[in-house]
Design a protein around this motif. Structure first.
Motif, PDB file in Angstrom:
ATOM      1  N   GLU A 197      97.706 -43.119 -72.381  1.00 16.71           N
ATOM      2  CA  GLU A 197      96.349 -43.651 -72.482  1.00 16.71           C
ATOM      3  C   GLU A 197      95.598 -43.337 -71.197  1.00 16.71           C
ATOM      4  O   GLU A 197      96.110 -43.539 -70.104  1.00 16.71           O
ATOM      5  CB  GLU A 197      96.357 -45.160 -72.750  1.00 16.71           C
ATOM      6  CG  GLU A 197      94.941 -45.665 -72.917  1.00 16.71           C
ATOM      7  CD  GLU A 197      94.820 -47.055 -73.516  1.00 16.71           C
ATOM      8  OE1 GLU A 197      93.720 -47.597 -73.453  1.00 16.71           O
ATOM      9  OE2 GLU A 197      95.824 -47.582 -74.038  1.00 16.71           O
ATOM     10  N   TYR A 198      94.385 -42.831 -71.344  1.00 18.49           N
ATOM     11  CA  TYR A 198      93.588 -42.431 -70.189  1.00 18.49           C
ATOM     12  C   TYR A 198      93.002 -43.658 -69.504  1.00 18.49           C
ATOM     13  O   TYR A 198      92.362 -44.490 -70.142  1.00 18.49           O
ATOM     14  CB  TYR A 198      92.448 -41.505 -70.639  1.00 18.49           C
ATOM     15  CG  TYR A 198      91.584 -41.038 -69.497  1.00 18.49           C
ATOM     16  CD1 TYR A 198      91.886 -39.865 -68.816  1.00 18.49           C
ATOM     17  CD2 TYR A 198      90.480 -41.784 -69.080  1.00 18.49           C
ATOM     18  CE1 TYR A 198      91.117 -39.441 -67.746  1.00 18.49           C
ATOM     19  CE2 TYR A 198      89.707 -41.369 -68.015  1.00 18.49           C
ATOM     20  CZ  TYR A 198      90.027 -40.203 -67.355  1.00 18.49           C
ATOM     21  OH  TYR A 198      89.271 -39.799 -66.286  1.00 18.49           O
ATOM     22  N   ASN A 199      93.245 -43.796 -68.208  1.00 16.39           N
ATOM     23  CA  ASN A 199      92.531 -44.786 -67.391  1.00 16.39           C
ATOM     24  C   ASN A 199      92.564 -44.303 -65.942  1.00 16.39           C
ATOM     25  O   ASN A 199      93.064 -43.213 -65.657  1.00 16.39           O
ATOM     26  CB  ASN A 199      93.140 -46.199 -67.537  1.00 16.39           C
ATOM     27  CG  ASN A 199      94.601 -46.226 -67.164  1.00 16.39           C
ATOM     28  OD1 ASN A 199      95.024 -45.612 -66.184  1.00 16.39           O
ATOM     29  ND2 ASN A 199      95.395 -46.939 -67.958  1.00 16.39           N
ATOM     30  N   LEU A 200      92.035 -45.091 -65.035  1.00 15.84           N
ATOM     31  CA  LEU A 200      91.921 -44.629 -63.644  1.00 15.84           C
ATOM     32  C   LEU A 200      93.282 -44.317 -63.024  1.00 15.84           C
ATOM     33  O   LEU A 200      93.434 -43.365 -62.274  1.00 15.84           O
ATOM     34  CB  LEU A 200      91.189 -45.670 -62.790  1.00 15.84           C
ATOM     35  CG  LEU A 200      89.693 -45.798 -63.095  1.00 15.84           C
ATOM     36  CD1 LEU A 200      89.077 -46.939 -62.325  1.00 15.84           C
ATOM     37  CD2 LEU A 200      88.958 -44.500 -62.807  1.00 15.84           C
ATOM     38  N   GLU A 201      94.293 -45.150 -63.355  1.00 16.28           N
ATOM     39  CA  GLU A 201      95.620 -44.914 -62.759  1.00 16.28           C
ATOM     40  C   GLU A 201      96.309 -43.687 -63.371  1.00 16.28           C
ATOM     41  O   GLU A 201      96.877 -42.880 -62.659  1.00 16.28           O
ATOM     42  CB  GLU A 201      96.546 -46.114 -62.970  1.00 16.28           C
ATOM     43  CG  GLU A 201      96.400 -47.195 -61.926  1.00 16.28           C
ATOM     44  CD  GLU A 201      96.006 -48.517 -62.553  1.00 16.28           C
ATOM     45  OE1 GLU A 201      96.658 -48.918 -63.534  1.00 16.28           O
ATOM     46  OE2 GLU A 201      95.028 -49.119 -62.081  1.00 16.28           O
ATOM     47  N   THR A 202      96.234 -43.578 -64.707  1.00 21.82           N
ATOM     48  CA  THR A 202      96.985 -42.486 -65.343  1.00 21.82           C
ATOM     49  C   THR A 202      96.308 -41.134 -65.172  1.00 21.82           C
ATOM     50  O   THR A 202      96.954 -40.104 -65.255  1.00 21.82           O
ATOM     51  CB  THR A 202      97.186 -42.736 -66.856  1.00 21.82           C
ATOM     52  OG1 THR A 202      95.896 -42.799 -67.477  1.00 21.82           O
ATOM     53  CG2 THR A 202      97.983 -43.973 -67.129  1.00 21.82           C
ATOM     54  N   SER A 203      94.986 -41.123 -64.914  1.00 26.09           N
ATOM     55  CA  SER A 203      94.290 -39.834 -64.837  1.00 26.09           C
ATOM     56  C   SER A 203      94.915 -38.936 -63.766  1.00 26.09           C
ATOM     57  O   SER A 203      95.088 -37.740 -63.977  1.00 26.09           O
ATOM     58  CB  SER A 203      92.804 -40.025 -64.574  1.00 26.09           C
ATOM     59  OG  SER A 203      92.612 -40.631 -63.320  1.00 26.09           O
ATOM     60  N   VAL A 204      95.312 -39.525 -62.635  1.00 25.70           N
ATOM     61  CA  VAL A 204      95.942 -38.732 -61.562  1.00 25.70           C
ATOM     62  C   VAL A 204      97.257 -38.146 -62.057  1.00 25.70           C
ATOM     63  O   VAL A 204      97.537 -36.960 -61.868  1.00 25.70           O
ATOM     64  CB  VAL A 204      96.197 -39.617 -60.314  1.00 25.70           C
ATOM     65  CG1 VAL A 204      96.954 -38.845 -59.254  1.00 25.70           C
ATOM     66  CG2 VAL A 204      94.878 -40.119 -59.751  1.00 25.70           C
ATOM     67  N   LYS A 205      98.071 -38.981 -62.731  1.00 25.69           N
ATOM     68  CA  LYS A 205      99.372 -38.501 -63.225  1.00 25.69           C
ATOM     69  C   LYS A 205      99.197 -37.414 -64.284  1.00 25.69           C
ATOM     70  O   LYS A 205      99.946 -36.452 -64.330  1.00 25.69           O
ATOM     71  CB  LYS A 205     100.155 -39.676 -63.837  1.00 25.69           C
ATOM     72  CG  LYS A 205     100.595 -40.719 -62.831  1.00 25.69           C
ATOM     73  CD  LYS A 205     101.346 -41.808 -63.551  1.00 25.69           C
ATOM     74  CE  LYS A 205     101.713 -42.931 -62.596  1.00 25.69           C
ATOM     75  NZ  LYS A 205     102.235 -44.092 -63.331  1.00 25.69           N
ATOM     76  N   ILE A 206      98.191 -37.596 -65.151  1.00 27.31           N
ATOM     77  CA  ILE A 206      97.951 -36.622 -66.221  1.00 27.31           C
ATOM     78  C   ILE A 206      97.681 -35.247 -65.604  1.00 27.31           C
ATOM     79  O   ILE A 206      98.202 -34.239 -66.054  1.00 27.31           O
ATOM     80  CB  ILE A 206      96.766 -37.064 -67.117  1.00 27.31           C
ATOM     81  CG1 ILE A 206      97.160 -38.277 -67.967  1.00 27.31           C
ATOM     82  CG2 ILE A 206      96.303 -35.920 -68.021  1.00 27.31           C
ATOM     83  CD1 ILE A 206      96.017 -38.971 -68.682  1.00 27.31           C
ATOM     84  N   PHE A 207      96.880 -35.213 -64.544  1.00 26.45           N
ATOM     85  CA  PHE A 207      96.529 -33.917 -63.941  1.00 26.45           C
ATOM     86  C   PHE A 207      97.642 -33.372 -63.056  1.00 26.45           C
ATOM     87  O   PHE A 207      97.655 -32.196 -62.727  1.00 26.45           O
ATOM     88  CB  PHE A 207      95.208 -34.012 -63.179  1.00 26.45           C
ATOM     89  CG  PHE A 207      94.027 -34.191 -64.107  1.00 26.45           C
ATOM     90  CD1 PHE A 207      93.694 -33.187 -65.011  1.00 26.45           C
ATOM     91  CD2 PHE A 207      93.295 -35.360 -64.129  1.00 26.45           C
ATOM     92  CE1 PHE A 207      92.638 -33.341 -65.901  1.00 26.45           C
ATOM     93  CE2 PHE A 207      92.243 -35.525 -65.014  1.00 26.45           C
ATOM     94  CZ  PHE A 207      91.905 -34.513 -65.902  1.00 26.45           C
ATOM     95  N   ASP A 208      98.601 -34.220 -62.677  1.00 23.42           N
ATOM     96  CA  ASP A 208      99.744 -33.759 -61.872  1.00 23.42           C
ATOM     97  C   ASP A 208     100.742 -32.948 -62.697  1.00 23.42           C
ATOM     98  O   ASP A 208     101.460 -32.123 -62.166  1.00 23.42           O
ATOM     99  CB  ASP A 208     100.496 -34.958 -61.268  1.00 23.42           C
ATOM    100  CG  ASP A 208      99.942 -35.308 -59.898  1.00 23.42           C
ATOM    101  OD1 ASP A 208      99.128 -34.520 -59.390  1.00 23.42           O
ATOM    102  OD2 ASP A 208     100.316 -36.353 -59.352  1.00 23.42           O
ATOM    103  N   VAL A 209     100.809 -33.249 -63.991  1.00 24.92           N
ATOM    104  CA  VAL A 209     101.763 -32.530 -64.843  1.00 24.92           C
ATOM    105  C   VAL A 209     101.162 -31.162 -65.163  1.00 24.92           C
ATOM    106  O   VAL A 209     100.024 -31.083 -65.624  1.00 24.92           O
ATOM    107  CB  VAL A 209     102.052 -33.341 -66.131  1.00 24.92           C
ATOM    108  CG1 VAL A 209     102.950 -32.560 -67.073  1.00 24.92           C
ATOM    109  CG2 VAL A 209     102.722 -34.666 -65.768  1.00 24.92           C
ATOM    110  N   PRO A 210     101.892 -30.074 -64.906  1.00 26.63           N
ATOM    111  CA  PRO A 210     101.276 -28.747 -64.988  1.00 26.63           C
ATOM    112  C   PRO A 210     101.117 -28.210 -66.417  1.00 26.63           C
ATOM    113  O   PRO A 210     101.532 -27.114 -66.741  1.00 26.63           O
ATOM    114  CB  PRO A 210     102.250 -27.864 -64.191  1.00 26.63           C
ATOM    115  CG  PRO A 210     103.572 -28.519 -64.366  1.00 26.63           C
ATOM    116  CD  PRO A 210     103.311 -29.994 -64.499  1.00 26.63           C
ATOM    117  N   VAL A 211     100.522 -29.029 -67.286  1.00 21.77           N
ATOM    118  CA  VAL A 211     100.248 -28.574 -68.654  1.00 21.77           C
ATOM    119  C   VAL A 211      98.733 -28.416 -68.754  1.00 21.77           C
ATOM    120  O   VAL A 211      97.997 -29.389 -68.561  1.00 21.77           O
ATOM    121  CB  VAL A 211     100.751 -29.608 -69.697  1.00 21.77           C
ATOM    122  CG1 VAL A 211     100.388 -29.180 -71.113  1.00 21.77           C
ATOM    123  CG2 VAL A 211     102.262 -29.785 -69.579  1.00 21.77           C
TER     124      VAL A 211
END
Length: 329
Positions: free
Chosen positions: A187-201
């Protein structure tokens, strides 16, 4: 944040000073060092590079590492063995249960291309322990016959990837394994957005829907089913349209209330957006959309307003996304 990363970097330097005094840590403020910024093509901040054997040429990029412990592991795997050699089932169990996630490579012998790819992958995923084994007993204990990479989550196998010589490359395996640091659907939120962009997909699919709607549960189950099939290739993200803090994301994709539930694919590298042709969020529609995108067959989505009725009445024509291509080109 940059500040936070700087502190973690310094902490890694402190810890490694005792263990590995030959590894030196330094930091450069490129706002003052323009020559260095140009020489090493620094475009984003912070950037971490690792120089090996006193050579200024081709330093190794250290991407997506944010914790001191991961920095330490990353450096150690670059300067020594990148995986632990497992000789017994007890040893395997210890590694599998020590952390939330663990990756084990089961091989028939230690000298083949797949082993090399596995070792290289371990260097790029410092967030989790990597072990490998050629022991018949250990392989039999987990019921594994072929050369296989297994991801364990909380002690249980959650993914088996058969490794055939020359078929997988390091980047594909890195992407696949790193997706396990996130949920199947994030789920997209302020905390997960950083993690989402860290994964190289680089391919992201987004489901825009209110999470409190009556149909949400069914839609979400369908979305999760499709996600399992495209793990490592497309990142599945959920955006709650009731959450006002997600406003910028709706604007970026031009999602209006009347559009939801809506499904879009975004390619991070080209910034190209694609709209799912079908309206219903079924497993079949999602799979067909993802597959057509990966095959390069999906149509680009130019979010646009409707063509005004009087667009060509005046000497200066009114152009919107929908008629721009036809009229101009």
């Amino acid at each position: 944040s940059s500040q936070n990363l700087s502190e973690e970097f310094a902490e890694a330097a402190r810890q490694l000073k005792k263990e590995a005094p030959r590894i030196q840590f330094g930091k450069i403020d490129v706002t003052h060092q323009h020559d260095l910024r140009k020489e090493f093509s620094i475009r984003e901040f912070p950037t971490v590079k690792f120089f090996v054997d006193g050579s200024r040429e081709d330093p190794i990029d250290c991407k997506g590492v944010r914790q001191a412990s991961a920095f330490i592991t990353w450096v150690k795997r670059r300067t020594g063995p990148s995986t632990v050699l497992i000789n017994s089932t007890d040893q395997a169990e210890a590694i599998i249960n020590a952390d939330d996630l663990a990756v084990i490579g089961f091989f028939k012998e230690l000298h083949n291309d797949s082993v090399e790819v596995f070792r290289e992958t371990a260097k790029d995923v410092p967030e989790m322990p990597f072990g490998m084994t050629t022991s018949k007993d250990v392989r039999a204990n987990y019921g594994i016959q072929k050369n296989t990479l297994v991801v364990f989550k909380k002690g249980k196998p959650v993914h088996n990837e058969v490794l055939e010589d020359g078929r997988q490359n390091k980047l594909d395996l890195t992407r696949l394994i790193k997706t396990f640091t996130l949920d199947l659907v994030t789920e997209y939120n302020l905390e997960t957005s950083v993690k989402i962009f860290d994964v190289p997909v680089e391919n992201h699919i987004l489901l825009f829907t209110p999470t409190n709607s009556e149909t949400f549960k069914a839609i979400y189950e369908n979305y999760k089913s499709a996600a399992a099939e495209f793990r490592g290739k497309i990142m599945f993200v959920l955006v709650d349209t009731n959450e006002t803090r997600n406003g910028r994301v709706f604007e970026y994709f031009r999602i209006r209330d009347v559009d939801v539930p809506a499904v879009r694919i975004l390619n991070l590298t080209s910034d190209a957006k694609y709209k799912m042709p079908a309206d219903e969020v079924t497993v079949e529609n999602l799979k067909a959309f993802c597959q057509s995108y990966l095959n390069g067959k999906a149509k680009l989505h130019l979010s646009s307003e409707e063509i005004p009725e009087d667009w060509d009445k005046m000497p200066v024509k009114v152009l919107v996304g929908k008629n721009f291509n036809t009229i101009v080109f």
